[in-house]
Design a protein around this motif. Structure first.
Motif, PDB file in Angstrom:
ATOM      1  N   GLN A   2     -10.387 -15.336  -8.020  1.00  0.00           N
ATOM      2  CA  GLN A   2      -9.156 -14.985  -7.437  1.00  0.00           C
ATOM      3  C   GLN A   2      -8.686 -13.399  -7.438  1.00  0.00           C
ATOM      4  O   GLN A   2      -9.357 -12.748  -8.294  1.00  0.00           O
ATOM      5  N   ALA A   3      -8.146 -13.134  -6.368  1.00  0.00           N
ATOM      6  CA  ALA A   3      -7.712 -11.599  -6.125  1.00  0.00           C
ATOM      7  C   ALA A   3      -7.131 -10.686  -7.492  1.00  0.00           C
ATOM      8  O   ALA A   3      -7.941  -9.843  -7.883  1.00  0.00           O
ATOM      9  N   TYR A   4      -6.482 -11.421  -8.248  1.00  0.00           N
ATOM     10  CA  TYR A   4      -5.978 -10.817  -9.357  1.00  0.00           C
ATOM     11  C   TYR A   4      -6.813 -10.444 -10.294  1.00  0.00           C
ATOM     12  O   TYR A   4      -6.777  -9.382 -11.175  1.00  0.00           O
ATOM     13  N   ILE A   7      -8.447  -6.795  -9.750  1.00  0.00           N
ATOM     14  CA  ILE A   7      -7.370  -5.771  -9.677  1.00  0.00           C
ATOM     15  C   ILE A   7      -7.888  -4.192 -10.432  1.00  0.00           C
ATOM     16  O   ILE A   7      -8.349  -4.429 -11.550  1.00  0.00           O
ATOM     17  N   ASN A   8      -8.003  -3.239  -9.745  1.00  0.00           N
ATOM     18  CA  ASN A   8      -8.482  -2.059 -10.241  1.00  0.00           C
ATOM     19  C   ASN A   8      -7.233  -0.972 -10.937  1.00  0.00           C
ATOM     20  O   ASN A   8      -6.441  -0.727 -10.227  1.00  0.00           O
ATOM     21  N   ASN A  93     -10.441   0.761   2.438  1.00  0.00           N
ATOM     22  CA  ASN A  93     -11.048   0.306   1.416  1.00  0.00           C
ATOM     23  C   ASN A  93     -10.463  -0.062   0.212  1.00  0.00           C
ATOM     24  O   ASN A  93     -10.922  -0.053  -0.967  1.00  0.00           O
ATOM     25  N   MET A  94      -9.005  -0.436   0.527  1.00  0.00           N
ATOM     26  CA  MET A  94      -7.976  -0.940  -0.475  1.00  0.00           C
ATOM     27  C   MET A  94      -7.258  -1.873   0.043  1.00  0.00           C
ATOM     28  O   MET A  94      -6.642  -1.765   1.043  1.00  0.00           O
ATOM     29  N   VAL A  95      -6.902  -3.019  -0.848  1.00  0.00           N
ATOM     30  CA  VAL A  95      -5.781  -4.157  -0.567  1.00  0.00           C
ATOM     31  C   VAL A  95      -5.076  -4.214  -1.585  1.00  0.00           C
ATOM     32  O   VAL A  95      -5.444  -4.416  -2.838  1.00  0.00           O
ATOM     33  N   ALA A  96      -3.680  -4.503  -1.625  1.00  0.00           N
ATOM     34  CA  ALA A  96      -2.505  -4.522  -2.478  1.00  0.00           C
ATOM     35  C   ALA A  96      -2.812  -5.988  -2.826  1.00  0.00           C
ATOM     36  O   ALA A  96      -3.065  -6.977  -1.959  1.00  0.00           O
ATOM     37  N   HIS A 105       1.201  -6.334  -7.975  1.00  0.00           N
ATOM     38  CA  HIS A 105       0.509  -6.231  -9.224  1.00  0.00           C
ATOM     39  C   HIS A 105      -0.587  -5.166  -9.281  1.00  0.00           C
ATOM     40  O   HIS A 105      -1.281  -5.021 -10.461  1.00  0.00           O
ATOM     41  N   GLY A 106      -0.883  -4.678  -8.249  1.00  0.00           N
ATOM     42  CA  GLY A 106      -2.344  -3.706  -8.101  1.00  0.00           C
ATOM     43  C   GLY A 106      -2.707  -3.832  -6.826  1.00  0.00           C
ATOM     44  O   GLY A 106      -2.516  -4.423  -5.946  1.00  0.00           O
ATOM     45  N   VAL A 107      -4.255  -3.224  -7.079  1.00  0.00           N
ATOM     46  CA  VAL A 107      -4.871  -3.133  -5.667  1.00  0.00           C
ATOM     47  C   VAL A 107      -6.322  -3.459  -6.147  1.00  0.00           C
ATOM     48  O   VAL A 107      -6.603  -3.373  -7.342  1.00  0.00           O
ATOM     49  N   VAL A 108      -6.944  -4.285  -5.121  1.00  0.00           N
ATOM     50  CA  VAL A 108      -8.601  -4.261  -5.368  1.00  0.00           C
ATOM     51  C   VAL A 108      -9.129  -3.574  -4.270  1.00  0.00           C
ATOM     52  O   VAL A 108      -8.969  -3.207  -2.985  1.00  0.00           O
TER      53      VAL A 108
END
Length: 221
Positions: A2-4, A7-8, A93-96, A105-108
């Motif tokens: 899952q995406a969370y 998170i970077n 190159n970045m998705v919230a 919550h952050g970005v991947v």
């Protein structure tokens, strides 16, 4: 997956009250050309260095900048595949990552998403890759797996894409647990399947760039 989970935490969000010069400073520090913007805990969009250079006003507040990609986000419980899809749609190159209440919550990063996706497709496992072309109506993974398993070989993962040479067909990419593919290729062809390519995966892989390179070769063949 899952995406969370990806998170970077090294990439901070900008606030509406920050100045454009801070955005450039952070970009240089963490070596990126894009950053997320958050206001009162909610994702507002992305700002990139090209936009900042066009503005040419380092003292301008972020709230006065016309941000891009305010829909460049995924919900935190979405699969990592959705991160790749959204990144491709927005050419970034970045998705919230947000929750169902819209809280940021952050970005991947795209690099992290590709590395995670590569792991899910068994890219790093020793074996070979074989690519078939067929009509969607002829696709049956159960039947194809039965044929391949008759050669004492297992399918580690599979991936379907459109066949760029024929819009009416699909490409089925299979990662197998064997590196010797001649007998498998011959058996599939004997059962009427069209094998359009095959290759052996490298046994030793090191570094994130190698992992990404392997994935891109896996998807683009």
């Amino acid at each position: 997956m899952q995406a969370y989970e990806f998170i970077n935490n090294m990439i901070p969000p900008l606030k509406f009250t920050d100045k454009v010069k801070m955005a450039l400073s952070w970009m240089e520090e963490i070596r990126t050309n894009v950053l997320p913007v958050v206001d009162q805990g909610r994702f507002k969009g992305l700002i990139n260095d090209d936009l900042i250079y066009k503005i040419n006003n380092s003292q301008l507040l972020i709230k006065n900048v016309e941000l891009e990609s305010d829909t460049c986000f995924v919900y935190r419980d979405k699969h990592i595949y959705d991160v790749l899809r959204v990144a491709s749609e927005h050419h970034t190159n970045m998705v919230a990552v947000i929750d169902r209440e819209g809280i940021y919550h952050g970005v991947v990063t795209l690099e992290d998403a590709i590395a995670a996706f590569a792991d899910s497709l068994s890219i790093l496992s020793q074996g070979g890759v074989i690519i078939l072309s067929m009509f969607m109506t002829d696709y049956s993974l159960f039947e194809i797996a039965r044929i391949i398993e008759s050669e004492n070989t297992k399918i580690l993962s599979s991936f379907i894409t459109n066949d760029p040479l024929d819009d009416s067909k699909i490409k089925l990419t299979l990662k197998l647990d064997k590196t010797e593919l001649r007998h498998i290729k011959a058996t599939l062809e004997r059962f009427g399947y069209k094998v359009i390519d095959h290759y052996q995966e490298e046994v030793e892989v090191s570094g994130e760039q190698d992992r990404i390179g392997n994935l891109l070769r896996f998807l683009d063949i």
